[in-house]
Design an enzyme around this catalytic site. Sequence first.
Site, short mmCIF file in Angstrom:
data_model
loop_
_atom_site.label_atom_id
_atom_site.label_comp_id
_atom_site.label_asym_id
_atom_site.label_seq_id
_atom_site.Cartn_x
_atom_site.Cartn_y
_atom_site.Cartn_z
N LYS A 55 0.84 -1.21 0.00
CA LYS A 55 0.00 0.00 0.00
C LYS A 55 0.87 1.25 0.00
CE LYS A 55 -3.84 -2.46 2.14
NZ LYS A 55 -4.68 -2.76 3.31
N GLN A 99 -5.14 -1.56 9.49
CA GLN A 99 -4.98 -2.86 8.82
C GLN A 99 -5.63 -3.97 9.64
OE1 GLN A 99 -3.71 -3.34 5.76
NE2 GLN A 99 -4.04 -5.54 5.87
N ASP A 122 -11.25 2.70 3.50
CA ASP A 122 -11.62 1.28 3.34
C ASP A 122 -13.11 1.12 3.07
OD1 ASP A 122 -9.49 -0.60 3.60
OD2 ASP A 122 -9.29 -0.07 5.72
N1 GUN Z 1 -6.98 -6.78 5.58
C1 GUN Z 1 -7.21 -7.48 4.45
N2 GUN Z 1 -7.75 -6.69 3.49
C2 GUN Z 1 -7.88 -5.46 4.05
C3 GUN Z 1 -8.38 -4.22 3.56
O1 GUN Z 1 -8.84 -4.08 2.42
N3 GUN Z 1 -8.32 -3.17 4.45
C4 GUN Z 1 -7.85 -3.31 5.72
N4 GUN Z 1 -7.86 -2.23 6.50
N5 GUN Z 1 -7.38 -4.45 6.20
C5 GUN Z 1 -7.40 -5.52 5.36
#
Ligand code: GUN
Length: 298
Positions: A55, A99, A122
Amino acid sequence: MGVDVILDGKALAREVRSRVKEKSLLFAERAGRRPLLRVVLVGEDPASIVYVRNKKSACDEAGIDCLDTILPGNVDTNAVATLVDDLNCDDKVDGILVQMPLPPQIDAARITEMIDPAKDVDGFTPWNVGLLSTGRASLLPCTPRGILTLLKHYSIETRGRNICVVGRSSIVGRPLANLLLASTDATVDVCNSHTRDLKAHVLQADIVVSAAGCPGLIRADMVREGTVVVDVGINRIPDPSRKSGYRLVGDCDFEALKGKAAAITPVPGGIGPMTVASLVENVLIAASIRAGVDIGAL
Ligand code: GUN
């Protein structure tokens, strides 16, 4: 009939990031600052560390600042809540991403619910989940957004088609089903690991999206010829021939399905990169709405 198209999420994600970069430069010109994403990681889950690294590098490539805060794995809910509160109040912060998964002692729902919906890149907060169902959301959850971008890019028709979503997680299955209901004319069938005769459901599908996290779940005998297969699964399976000791596979039997599907996403290189590209789109959208800066359509 063999597969016509490997749906190349990696290449499309590169295009999306470069489009976002152009718009980020425009944003910076008009707002006098770059968009800023703050990532919160709790603990040392190896997969989460890799996701956060991806990311950050996608943001970097897209002209977006990204700072992470790593908290020890034994902190309590209040410690994470205090940090999220600070980020909510910081006017320079456009996007907040906590996350997942969080360690078990942390109340993940409480943390998600307290994120400012305007910074919720998100799309996980109750406000944005509600807007998604009404078809009025600006910040769409990243994986569902990435899937729709991919289908659109490859001109895969959804109107009147049967789309079978396998999996009902709050990150992928449920928001994807809501997004499809709100923004397409598809008939949406949502299955889960308890679904009786999953094969019968998948056989009805013109498009199957598997997000169950079960390697080998979708076999070639479950899919009609000409079906489009979107594999969201990212599963680590042991592989002693690799230095890491594992390799990544999806939920679908790619090799067998290649000979039958009209189009299929690979793992890796399919939906994973599209999810990350959708995140940078969301950060830019959040920044432009918050700053009141018009950067045109993405
Ligand atoms: N863990 C797995 N996929 C995601 C996501 O798209 N966002 C977040 N915040 N955590 C994740």
